[in-house]
Motif scaffolding. Structure first.
Motif, PDB file in Angstrom:
ATOM      1  N   LEU A 106       0.607  -1.383  -0.211  1.00  0.00           N
ATOM      2  CA  LEU A 106      -0.326  -0.285   0.177  1.00  0.00           C
ATOM      3  C   LEU A 106       0.516   1.108   0.592  1.00  0.00           C
ATOM      4  N   LEU A 107       0.502   2.113  -0.736  1.00  0.00           N
ATOM      5  CA  LEU A 107       0.777   3.809  -0.799  1.00  0.00           C
ATOM      6  C   LEU A 107       0.351   4.680  -0.395  1.00  0.00           C
ATOM      7  N   ARG A 108       0.670   5.721  -0.556  1.00  0.00           N
ATOM      8  CA  ARG A 108      -0.190   7.176  -0.158  1.00  0.00           C
ATOM      9  C   ARG A 108       0.038   7.976  -1.255  1.00  0.00           C
ATOM     10  N   VAL A 109      -1.066   8.510  -1.850  1.00  0.00           N
ATOM     11  CA  VAL A 109      -0.435   9.699  -2.819  1.00  0.00           C
ATOM     12  C   VAL A 109      -2.077  10.662  -2.935  1.00  0.00           C
ATOM     13  N   THR A 110      -1.636  11.785  -2.993  1.00  0.00           N
ATOM     14  CA  THR A 110      -2.786  12.637  -3.429  1.00  0.00           C
ATOM     15  C   THR A 110      -3.485  12.580  -4.895  1.00  0.00           C
ATOM     16  N   VAL A 111      -4.747  12.514  -4.934  1.00  0.00           N
ATOM     17  CA  VAL A 111      -5.102  12.824  -5.708  1.00  0.00           C
ATOM     18  C   VAL A 111      -6.515  14.212  -6.304  1.00  0.00           C
ATOM     19  N   PRO A 112      -6.287  14.340  -7.253  1.00  0.00           N
ATOM     20  CA  PRO A 112      -7.634  15.855  -6.937  1.00  0.00           C
ATOM     21  C   PRO A 112      -9.118  15.669  -7.433  1.00  0.00           C
ATOM     22  N   VAL A 113      -9.791  16.022  -6.509  1.00  0.00           N
ATOM     23  CA  VAL A 113     -10.817  15.719  -6.080  1.00  0.00           C
ATOM     24  C   VAL A 113     -12.199  16.923  -7.355  1.00  0.00           C
ATOM     25  N   THR A 114     -12.740  15.911  -7.658  1.00  0.00           N
ATOM     26  CA  THR A 114     -13.709  16.893  -9.316  1.00  0.00           C
ATOM     27  C   THR A 114     -14.894  16.366  -8.891  1.00  0.00           C
ATOM     28  N   VAL A 115     -15.963  17.721  -9.276  1.00  0.00           N
ATOM     29  CA  VAL A 115     -17.447  17.301  -8.985  1.00  0.00           C
ATOM     30  C   VAL A 115     -18.103  17.153 -10.038  1.00  0.00           C
ATOM     31  N   LYS A 116     -19.802  16.453  -9.608  1.00  0.00           N
ATOM     32  CA  LYS A 116     -20.201  16.244 -10.698  1.00  0.00           C
ATOM     33  C   LYS A 116     -21.575  16.739 -10.321  1.00  0.00           C
ATOM     34  N   GLY A 117     -22.600  17.441 -11.347  1.00  0.00           N
ATOM     35  CA  GLY A 117     -23.629  17.610 -11.291  1.00  0.00           C
ATOM     36  C   GLY A 117     -24.353  19.202 -10.975  1.00  0.00           C
ATOM     37  N   GLU A 118     -24.760  19.861 -10.388  1.00  0.00           N
ATOM     38  CA  GLU A 118     -24.949  20.659 -10.398  1.00  0.00           C
ATOM     39  C   GLU A 118     -26.098  21.371  -9.228  1.00  0.00           C
ATOM     40  N   ALA A 119     -25.132  22.747  -8.349  1.00  0.00           N
ATOM     41  CA  ALA A 119     -25.772  22.301  -6.934  1.00  0.00           C
ATOM     42  C   ALA A 119     -26.882  22.869  -6.844  1.00  0.00           C
ATOM     43  N   PRO A 120     -28.147  22.664  -6.085  1.00  0.00           N
ATOM     44  CA  PRO A 120     -28.895  23.819  -6.261  1.00  0.00           C
ATOM     45  C   PRO A 120     -28.488  25.113  -5.183  1.00  0.00           C
ATOM     46  N   GLY A 121     -28.126  25.198  -4.678  1.00  0.00           N
ATOM     47  CA  GLY A 121     -27.681  25.915  -3.889  1.00  0.00           C
ATOM     48  C   GLY A 121     -27.275  27.340  -4.501  1.00  0.00           C
ATOM     49  N   VAL A 122     -26.583  27.389  -6.056  1.00  0.00           N
ATOM     50  CA  VAL A 122     -25.923  27.633  -7.186  1.00  0.00           C
ATOM     51  C   VAL A 122     -27.590  28.531  -8.028  1.00  0.00           C
ATOM     52  N   LYS A 123     -27.576  27.034  -8.477  1.00  0.00           N
ATOM     53  CA  LYS A 123     -28.586  27.536  -9.371  1.00  0.00           C
ATOM     54  C   LYS A 123     -30.177  28.342  -9.452  1.00  0.00           C
ATOM     55  N   GLN A 124     -30.403  27.710  -8.316  1.00  0.00           N
ATOM     56  CA  GLN A 124     -31.925  28.506  -7.349  1.00  0.00           C
ATOM     57  C   GLN A 124     -31.619  29.448  -6.812  1.00  0.00           C
TER      58      GLN A 124
END
Length: 233
Positions: A106-124
């Motif tokens: 096992l090893l430890r690595v850092t990976v990027p965070v991505t998002v999917k979808g559209e937040a109602p808090g933004v759109k509405q």
């Protein structure tokens, strides 16, 4: 993702040797890692083809790409990029460090965070989606390194967020960051204030006195100068 990278052994190390390697059209590098019985450690100076390395670093997996390193006269090794150094103007790769890995450890690595979808808090509700942490550390086997961590923001309302503990469990890897660490949240936009005259003047003075650009090191670790230290030992 796994890639193949061919390399040649350099006879010596140090700044002058690195310059000669670049002048010949190659990228100088060093391979670190445990080899042989008893966990002994050995560093090997190598040279690689810049275009091949650039393709790896610009792939979806980037520096987390599992690499089969082929060096003439040596056993093929599995390595990962430890760090690489870029020219601040041309963005050409100046130097790269690699480290050997064992496929069953096992090893430890850092990976990027991505998002999917559209937040109602933004759109509405007129909020904005803010990334608090764009990378996350995970533990996994080398063959299971994820390209990214995708989180669904489709249910986020204003003042809501997603923390590490909210990320779905994956059998191939686990997050090792603090469970309460916030990844993204929806917040109200902040009203921008015009800078005070004194602050604007200070900013202009800082820009005027900016220091010359230095080589950019990607991923924390030793720079090329470490080769000089090894040469002196």
């Amino acid at each position: 993702m796994e890639a193949v990278l061919e390399a040649t052994v350099r006879d010596s190390r140090g700044k002058n040797e690195a310059r000669r390697t670049r002048a010949a059209g190659h990228v100088p590098g060093v391979v670190y890692g445990a080899v042989g019985e008893g966990g002994s450690r050995e560093a090997t100076a190598i040279a690689v083809e810049p275009k091949a390395l650039s393709r790896i670093l610009h792939s979806d997996s980037g520096a987390n790409t599992l690499i089969s390193l082929k060096v003439a006269g040596q056993t093929e090794a599995r390595v990962l990029v430890k760090e690489y150094q870029l020219d601040p103007v041309t963005h050409q790769i100046l130097h790269a460090d690699f480290y050997r890995i064992a496929m069953d450890r096992l090893l430890r690595v850092t990976v990027p965070v991505t998002v999917k979808g559209e937040a109602p808090g933004v759109k509405q509700q007129g909020g904005i989606l803010e990334f608090v942490h764009r990378i996350i550390e995970v533990e996994c086997l080398p063959a299971d390194i994820p390209e990214h961590l995708e989180i669904n923001i489709g249910d986020l309302m204003l003042h809501q967020g997603i923390r590490v503990r909210d990320v779905p469990v994956n059998p191939k890897w686990k997050a090792v960051a603090e469970p309460d660490m916030m990844l993204v949240h929806v917040i109200m936009p902040k009203a921008e204030e015009a800078p005070a005259p004194a602050e604007a003047a200070a900013g202009a003075a800082t820009t005027t006195a900016a220091a010359p650009a230095e080589p950019e090191v990607i991923k924390k670790g030793k720079k090329e100068e470490a080769e000089d230290d090894d040469k002196k030992k």
